[in-house]
Design an enzyme around this catalytic site. Structure first.
Site, PDB file in Angstrom:
ATOM      1  N   LYS A 164      12.806-104.450 -67.988  1.00 56.24           N
ATOM      2  CA  LYS A 164      13.848-103.537 -68.469  1.00 56.24           C
ATOM      3  C   LYS A 164      14.693-104.276 -69.501  1.00 56.24           C
ATOM      4  O   LYS A 164      15.299-105.301 -69.211  1.00 56.24           O
ATOM      5  CB  LYS A 164      14.715-103.081 -67.298  1.00 56.24           C
ATOM      6  CG  LYS A 164      15.877-102.202 -67.731  1.00 56.24           C
ATOM      7  CD  LYS A 164      16.615-101.644 -66.533  1.00 56.24           C
ATOM      8  CE  LYS A 164      17.827-100.865 -66.985  1.00 56.24           C
ATOM      9  NZ  LYS A 164      18.582-100.329 -65.857  1.00 56.24           N
ATOM     10  N   LYS A 206      10.556-100.455 -69.715  1.00 59.42           N
ATOM     11  CA  LYS A 206      11.610 -99.552 -70.160  1.00 59.42           C
ATOM     12  C   LYS A 206      12.458-100.214 -71.231  1.00 59.42           C
ATOM     13  O   LYS A 206      12.844-101.353 -71.048  1.00 59.42           O
ATOM     14  CB  LYS A 206      12.472 -99.226 -68.941  1.00 59.42           C
ATOM     15  CG  LYS A 206      13.710 -98.430 -69.242  1.00 59.42           C
ATOM     16  CD  LYS A 206      14.541 -98.312 -68.000  1.00 59.42           C
ATOM     17  CE  LYS A 206      15.836 -97.638 -68.367  1.00 59.42           C
ATOM     18  NZ  LYS A 206      16.759 -97.598 -67.296  1.00 59.42           N
TER      19      LYS A 206
HETATM   20  C1  PBG Z   1      20.834 -98.437 -65.100  1.00 57.20           C
HETATM   21  C2  PBG Z   1      19.953 -97.472 -65.751  1.00 57.20           C
HETATM   22  C3  PBG Z   1      19.988 -97.167 -67.106  1.00 57.20           C
HETATM   23  C4  PBG Z   1      19.003 -96.208 -67.326  1.00 57.20           C
HETATM   24  C5  PBG Z   1      18.392 -95.946 -66.111  1.00 57.20           C
HETATM   25  N1  PBG Z   1      18.979 -96.756 -65.133  1.00 57.20           N
HETATM   26  C6  PBG Z   1      20.848 -97.560 -68.198  1.00 57.20           C
HETATM   27  C7  PBG Z   1      21.480 -98.839 -68.354  1.00 57.20           C
HETATM   28  O1  PBG Z   1      20.949 -99.894 -68.056  1.00 57.20           O
HETATM   29  O2  PBG Z   1      22.606 -98.772 -68.844  1.00 57.20           O
HETATM   30  C8  PBG Z   1      18.726 -95.612 -68.655  1.00 57.20           C
HETATM   31  C9  PBG Z   1      17.851 -94.462 -68.707  1.00 57.20           C
HETATM   32  C10 PBG Z   1      17.857 -93.747 -69.999  1.00 57.20           C
HETATM   33  O3  PBG Z   1      18.441 -94.176 -71.004  1.00 57.20           O
HETATM   34  O4  PBG Z   1      17.224 -92.692 -70.015  1.00 57.20           O
HETATM   35  N2  PBG Z   1      20.842 -98.446 -63.804  1.00 57.20           N
END
Ligand code: PBG
Length: 326
Positions: free
Chosen positions: A196, A249
């Site tokens: 991520k 991601k």
């Molecule tokens: C954090 C989380 C994020 C997303 C899913 N879980 C964002 C972040 O790290 O700020 C992003 C998903 C998206 O942008 O569609 N727990």
């Protein structure tokens, strides 16, 4: 052999010809539909930066699950917006927390037909918006693990079929596996957000769940863009800790990472086609600059071709409308 004996265009002449040769089939059953549940509302509230998307009150979530099923989509991923945010994320593991209630509603209504996944993170539940406990401006790793374990167990108790840790704390998959097993949930799989990245593409999501960090950024725990080998290591570690599926991601700027994942591991690979990727398509389509359905198919086919078995995407909501070529 080469041209003119070889003519690549021979196999492209009709739609049926092209279809019989198609190697990458988009199917609604490989899509996962994210749902935002808000404890503090009684009617859906549109998310401005995500046209067509709303936050939902708990009592409308079961209906949304039905809409997903009608599209041929068999799985939803839940994010919660709690009424109360504090400095230790207590609403994230409350027995009647917003996500726990939503899971319960969905499972009561749809049973085994729908795979309900809980996002296990703390940023939506923390007053400071970080994904872990904070002390002196630092996001604490080990102290956060115990809370993440509690969140996972509380979601499993509510009936979640899968838990998906996304906090990017070291050791989170192992800690969650242990907590689940101790609580008798050894059958609940973990979908790990393994690779991520700290990304600009999460902007609309953070607006949706009000999780923008109040200070600093997430770069001390989410990955930075330029080091593909680090992704391999993250994925390896998560699998060693017991992850059942691994995720990359965002998706579009990281197709090579999806491909690395597919080449190296024999587990289901998940790609998250994130909020910013959704909103860019919507914005351009609303301006008449691109054809929305053509572009959605092209993007999701690309993600699948790169190696994703499952795709989390906000486009799942209307899968039927764009799946068939027209
Ligand atoms: C954090 C989380 C994020 C997303 C899913 N879980 C964002 C972040 O790290 O700020 C992003 C998903 C998206 O942008 O569609 N727990």
């Amino acid at each position: 052999m080469s041209f003119p004996t070889v003519r690549m265009r021979r196999l492209r002449r009709t739609a049926a010809m092209r279809e019989i040769l198609n190697q990458v089939n988009l199917q609604p059953n490989n899509l996962i539909y994210p749902i935002f549940v808000d404890e503090g509302i009684t009617k859906p509230v549109a998310i401005e930066s995500m046209p067509g998307y709303s936050r939902l009150p708990v009592d409308q979530v079961a209906d949304e699950g039905k809409l997903a099923l009608e599209q041929g989509v068999k799985s939803v991923l839940l994010f919660g917006i709690p009424a109360l945010k504090d400095e230790s994320g207590t609403s994230a593991f409350a027995k009647n927390g917003v996500v726990q209630k939503a899971i319960d509603e969905l499972k009561k209504t749809h049973g085994e037909e729908l795979v309900v996944i809980g996002d296990v993170c703390l940023c939506e539940y923390m007053s400071h918006g970080h994904c872990g406990l904070v002390k002196d401006g630092e996001v604490l790793n080990d102290q956060t693990l115990e809370i993440l374990g509690k969140v996972a167990v509380s979601q499993a108790e509510a009936g979640a079929d899968v838990v998906a840790p996304s906090a990017m704390m070291d050791g989170q998959v192992g800690a969650i596996r242990e907590a689940l097993d101790d609580a008798g949930f050894e059958q609940i799989p973990i979908m790990a957000y393994s690779a991520k990245y700290a990304s600009g593409f999460y902007g609309p999501f953070r607006e949706a769940v009000e999780s923008t960090p109040k200070f600093g950024n997430r770069r001390s725990y989410q990955m930075s863009q330029g080091s593909p080998e680090e992704a391999l290591r993250e994925m390896e570690l998560d699998l060693n800790e017991g992850a059942d599926m691994i995720m990359v991601k965002p998706a579009l700027a990281y197709l090579d990472i999806i491909s690395i994942a597919k080449d190296n591991f024999n587990v289901p690979i998940v790609a998250y086609n994130v909020s910013g990727e959704y909103s860019m398509v919507k914005a351009a389509a609303m301006n008449g600059w691109i054809d929305e359905k053509t572009v959605i198919r092209e993007i999701l086919t690309g993600i699948k071709r790169a190696g994703a078995d499952l795709i989390i995407t906000y486009f799942a909501k209307n899968a039927k409308s764009w799946l068939n070529q027209s």
